[in-house]
Enzyme design. Structure first.
Site, PDB file in Angstrom:
ATOM      1  N   SER A   1       0.547  -0.935   0.324  1.00  0.00           N
ATOM      2  CA  SER A   1      -0.155  -0.179  -0.249  1.00  0.00           C
ATOM      3  C   SER A   1       0.826   1.084   0.244  1.00  0.00           C
ATOM      4  CB  SER A   1      -1.018   0.021   1.145  1.00  0.00           C
ATOM      5  OG  SER A   1      -0.145  -0.290   2.280  1.00  0.00           O
TER       6      SER A   1
ATOM      7  N   HIS B   1      -3.004  -6.440   2.124  1.00  0.00           N
ATOM      8  CA  HIS B   1      -2.067  -7.242   3.659  1.00  0.00           C
ATOM      9  C   HIS B   1      -2.158  -8.637   3.072  1.00  0.00           C
ATOM     10  CE1 HIS B   1       0.621  -3.628   4.699  1.00  0.00           C
ATOM     11  NE2 HIS B   1       0.650  -3.904   3.734  1.00  0.00           N
TER      12      HIS B   1
ATOM     13  N   GLU C   1      -4.042  -2.913   9.062  1.00  0.00           N
ATOM     14  CA  GLU C   1      -3.141  -3.194  10.419  1.00  0.00           C
ATOM     15  C   GLU C   1      -3.531  -3.448  11.685  1.00  0.00           C
ATOM     16  OE1 GLU C   1       0.875  -1.825  10.636  1.00  0.00           O
ATOM     17  OE2 GLU C   1       0.418  -2.329   8.474  1.00  0.00           O
TER      18      GLU C   1
ATOM     19  N   GLU D   1       2.116  -9.772   6.528  1.00  0.00           N
ATOM     20  CA  GLU D   1       3.471  -8.787   7.460  1.00  0.00           C
ATOM     21  C   GLU D   1       3.251 -10.288   8.820  1.00  0.00           C
ATOM     22  OE1 GLU D   1       2.387  -5.218   8.600  1.00  0.00           O
ATOM     23  OE2 GLU D   1       2.869  -4.177   6.239  1.00  0.00           O
TER      24      GLU D   1
ATOM     25  N   ASP E   1      -4.220   0.422  12.107  1.00  0.00           N
ATOM     26  CA  ASP E   1      -3.913   1.814  10.237  1.00  0.00           C
ATOM     27  C   ASP E   1      -4.621   1.093   9.737  1.00  0.00           C
ATOM     28  OD1 ASP E   1      -2.429   2.494   8.180  1.00  0.00           O
ATOM     29  OD2 ASP E   1      -0.419   0.846   7.895  1.00  0.00           O
TER      30      ASP E   1
ATOM     31  N   GLU F   1      -2.748   5.600  13.071  1.00  0.00           N
ATOM     32  CA  GLU F   1      -2.051   5.984  11.459  1.00  0.00           C
ATOM     33  C   GLU F   1      -3.155   6.091  10.294  1.00  0.00           C
ATOM     34  OE1 GLU F   1       1.068   3.492   8.528  1.00  0.00           O
ATOM     35  OE2 GLU F   1       1.211   2.577  10.674  1.00  0.00           O
TER      36      GLU F   1
ATOM     37  N   ASP G   1       1.132   8.291   6.859  1.00  0.00           N
ATOM     38  CA  ASP G   1       2.264   7.658   6.690  1.00  0.00           C
ATOM     39  C   ASP G   1       1.938   8.186   5.109  1.00  0.00           C
ATOM     40  OD1 ASP G   1       3.681   5.703   5.061  1.00  0.00           O
ATOM     41  OD2 ASP G   1       2.173   3.883   5.617  1.00  0.00           O
TER      42      ASP G   1
ATOM     43  N   LYS H   1       9.394   5.226   7.277  1.00  0.00           N
ATOM     44  CA  LYS H   1      10.061   4.244   6.495  1.00  0.00           C
ATOM     45  C   LYS H   1      10.866   5.566   5.335  1.00  0.00           C
ATOM     46  CE  LYS H   1       5.736   1.910   6.123  1.00  0.00           C
ATOM     47  NZ  LYS H   1       4.040   2.504   4.866  1.00  0.00           N
TER      48      LYS H   1
ATOM     49  N   HIS I   1       8.167  -1.181   8.814  1.00  0.00           N
ATOM     50  CA  HIS I   1       9.632  -2.047   7.788  1.00  0.00           C
ATOM     51  C   HIS I   1       8.271  -1.264   7.317  1.00  0.00           C
ATOM     52  CE1 HIS I   1       5.925  -4.861   9.421  1.00  0.00           C
ATOM     53  NE2 HIS I   1       5.241  -3.851   9.071  1.00  0.00           N
TER      54      HIS I   1
ATOM     55  N   LYS J   1       6.901  -0.213  14.441  1.00  0.00           N
ATOM     56  CA  LYS J   1       6.533  -1.420  13.687  1.00  0.00           C
ATOM     57  C   LYS J   1       7.133  -2.136  13.499  1.00  0.00           C
ATOM     58  CE  LYS J   1       3.701   0.695  10.216  1.00  0.00           C
ATOM     59  NZ  LYS J   1       2.303   0.496   9.726  1.00  0.00           N
TER      60      LYS J   1
END
Length: 461
Positions: free
Chosen positions: A42, A163, A172, A215, A250, A296, A326, A351, A379, A402
Site C-alpha cells: 500500500s 495485506h 493493520e 506481515e 492502521d 495511523e 504515513d 519508512k 518496516h 512496527k
C-alpha cells in the site's frame, strides 16, 4: 585513516513476498557491507519511485534489473571517483546521489537503487569508526546519547486491507506492550499474546482461519474493526496482560477512499460507505471502547481538510491517540512541513524506502521532532532479512516501531536485533530505558539535543 569506497556491486534478490528487490554490496578498506531494500504494497502516491522493469515479463514486470544496472553502472563509478569518506560524509554521499539522479522523487535512478547504497554506506561508516550502527546513526542525527531508548514494539497481529485475503478493509490491528519494562519483556508479551490470539481464532472460526497475511498477522474471516479489537481484548486477557498491552490501528484509508467517501465494503461489498465525518465518528467511538494509543493514516493521503478537522476535534477527546501520517507524509520534509502548517497530525511514520536515503529519513525525523511530533519507525510489507531499522530506531530514540507480527523471519530479525542491542548496552554499563507509556515523547528524555543537525533537502525531498 579515512574509509573510501573501493567497489560497489548490486544484485536482484527476493523480498518476503517473493518479488525482486535490490541488494547492494559496498567495499571499503575496512570490509564489505550490504544493504537489502524493502518494498511496500500500500504505497502512497507521493513516495519516491521504486524502479521496476515494467516492460519485461520476468517476475510479472516486477524485476529490478534496471535499478541494479543503475547502481553498478552509474552510481558506483561516480561515488568511487568522488572519494567520499564513509565515516564522516554520509550526508554528502546521499546528497550527491540525489544530484546524480536529478529528479524529484528519484525517478531516474530509482529510490530502491539509491537506498541500497545509502544503507551500505551507513554500515561502512559505523565499521570504519568502530562503533555500532545505532551509535553512528545517532551521531548523524545529532540525537542525545543518555539514556538509550529501547522502543515499544507495535506487533501487527491482525491483517486486512491489501495485506491479506480476508474481507476487513482496515489493514493493520496492532498490539503495543507499553506495560513492559524492557524490549526483551515486550517481545515475550507480544509473542505470548500472538499465540493466545491463535487459540482464540481457532476456537471461534476453526483452524483454517489461522492463515497469516504479508506481515505475519492472522487474517480471520472478519470485516469490522470492532471484531478485530474484540479478538485482541480476549487474547490479551487469555495471555494475562490486560492493562499492560494497548492497541493501535492502521486503516491505510487511501486504499478505500473513493469519490469523497470511505468504502469499508471494498472487499466484502456489504460494509458501509462512510463520509469523512462518519469515519471520524467511527474512530472516536472505537477510542472510547478500546485502549487505542495510536492511529495511523485514518484518512486518505490528500484529504487534508478531514485530517485537520479530526485533529481539531481531538482536543475534546480525553487521552487522544497519537495520529500518525504515513501516505500523508511519506518520510518527506516538504509533506511534514505542510502537515504541520495544516495541523493535520502529530506523528510521522518513518519508512526509509519512501524517501530513498538514510540522510533524508533522518531529516524528516528531525523536522518532526522539532514540531514535538512522535516518530514511528516502520518496516514494509515486502520486507527482507536486513535489520537496519532496528538500529535506526535506537539511534534516533524514536520510542516506538512496527515491524510486523512476532512471526516470519524477516519480521523477527528486527525484534532479535533490538534484544541484542539492549543486551549489549546493559553489558557495557550504558543507561538504557524502555519507552513504555512515554513512547510518543521518549526522544526528548534526558534533555535537549546538542548540535542537532538539520540535514539537507534536495529537489523537494
Amino acid at each position: 585513516m579515512p574509509s573510501h569506497i573501493t567497489s560497489i556491486t548490486a544484485a536482484q534478490r527476493l523480498d518476503s513476498r517473493g518479488n525482486p528487490t535490490v541488494q547492494v554490496r559496498l567495499t571499503t578498506n575496512k570490509g564489505t557491507f550490504t544493504g537489502l531494500v524493502p518494498s511496500g504494497a500500500s504505497t502512497g502516491i507521493h513516495e519516491a519511485l521504486e524502479l521496476r522493469d515494467t516492460s519485461s515479463t520476468a517476475y510479472g514486470g516486477k524485476g529490478v534489473k534496471q535499478a541494479v544496472h543503475n547502481v553498478t553502472s552509474i552510481i558506483a563509478p561516480a561515488l568511487i571517483e568522488k572519494k567520499f569518506d564513509v565515516e564522516t560524509q554520509l550526508k554528502e554521499i546521499d546528497a550527491f546521489m540525489c544530484e546524480l539522479d536529478g529528479t524529484k522523487g528519484k525517478k531516474k535512478l530509482g529510490a530502491n537503487a539509491i537506498l541500497g547504497v545509502s544503507m551500505a554506506c551507513a554500515r561502512a561508516g559505523a565499521a570504519g569508526l568502530k562503533i555500532p550502527l545505532y551509535e553512528h546513526l545517532r551521531l548523524e542525527a545529532g540525537a542525545l546519547k543518555a539514556p538509550y531508548i529501547m522502543p515499544v514494539p507495535f506487533f501487527n497481529v491482525l491483517n486486512g486491507g491489501v495485506h491479506s485475503g480476508n474481507t476487513m478493509a482496515f489493514q493493520e490491528i496492532m498490539l503495543a506492550p507499553t506495560g513492559a519494562t524492557s524490549i526483551t519483556e515486550a517481545v515475550q508479551m507480544g509473542a505470548e499474546t500472538y499465540h493466545a490470539l491463535k487459540t482464540v481464532i481457532t476456537k471461534k472460526f476453526g483452524p483454517a482461519a489461522t492463515g497469516i497475511g504479508d506481515e505475519g498477522g492472522f487474517a480471520p474471516p472478519i470485516s469490522k474493526p470492532s471484531e478485530a479489537l474484540d479478538l485482541l481484548v480476549e487474547a490479551v486477557e487469555k495471555a494475562g496482560y490486560t492493562g499492560k498491552i494497548q492497541f493501535a490501528m492502521d486503516p491505510a484509508s487511501s486504499e478505500f477512499f473513493r469519490e469523497g467517501q470511505y468504502d469499508l465494503g471494498i472487499k466484502d461489498k456489504t460494509s458501509p460507505k462512510l463520509t469523512p465525518a462518519g469515519l471520524s465518528d467511527l474512530y472516536r467511538e472505537l477510542f472510547t471502547k478500546y485502549p487505542i494509543v495510536l492511529l495511523e493514516d485514518p484518512f486518505a493521503e490528500d484529504d487534508w481538510e478531514t485530517w485537520s478537522a479530526f485533529m481539531a476535534k481531538g482536543k475534546e477527546v480525553k487521552d487522544m491517540p497519537e495520529i500518525v501520517g504515513d501516505d500523508l507524509t511519506v518520510t518527506n520534509v516538504e509533506r511534514v512541513r505542510e502537515a504541520q502548517q495544516k495541523k493535520a497530525c502529530n506523528g510521522l511514520l518513518l519508512k526509509i524506502n519512501q524517501i530513498g536515503t538514510v540522510s533524508e529519513a533522518i531529516a524528516a525525523a528531525n523536522l518532526a521532532f522539532s514540531h514535538s511530533w512522535g516518530v514511528f519507525v516502520s518496516h514494509r510489507s515486502g520486507e527482507t532479512t536486513d535489520d537496519f531499522i532496528a538500529d535506526l530506531t535506537v539511534g534516533l530514540r524514536t520510542g516506538h516501531l512496527k515491524t510486523g507480527a512476532p512471526a516470519r523471519g524477516e519480521r523477527v530479525v528486527k525484534y532479535n536485533r533490538l534484544m541484542d542491542i539492549e543486551d549489549e548496552l546493559k553489558a557495557s554499563g550504558e543507561d538504557v530505558v524502555y519507552a513504555g507509556t512515554e513512547f510518543r515523547t521518549a526522544h526528548s528524555a534526558g534533555g535537549k539535543e546538542e548540535g542537532t543537525k538539520v540535514p539537507f533537502n534536495v529537489f523537494g525531498y
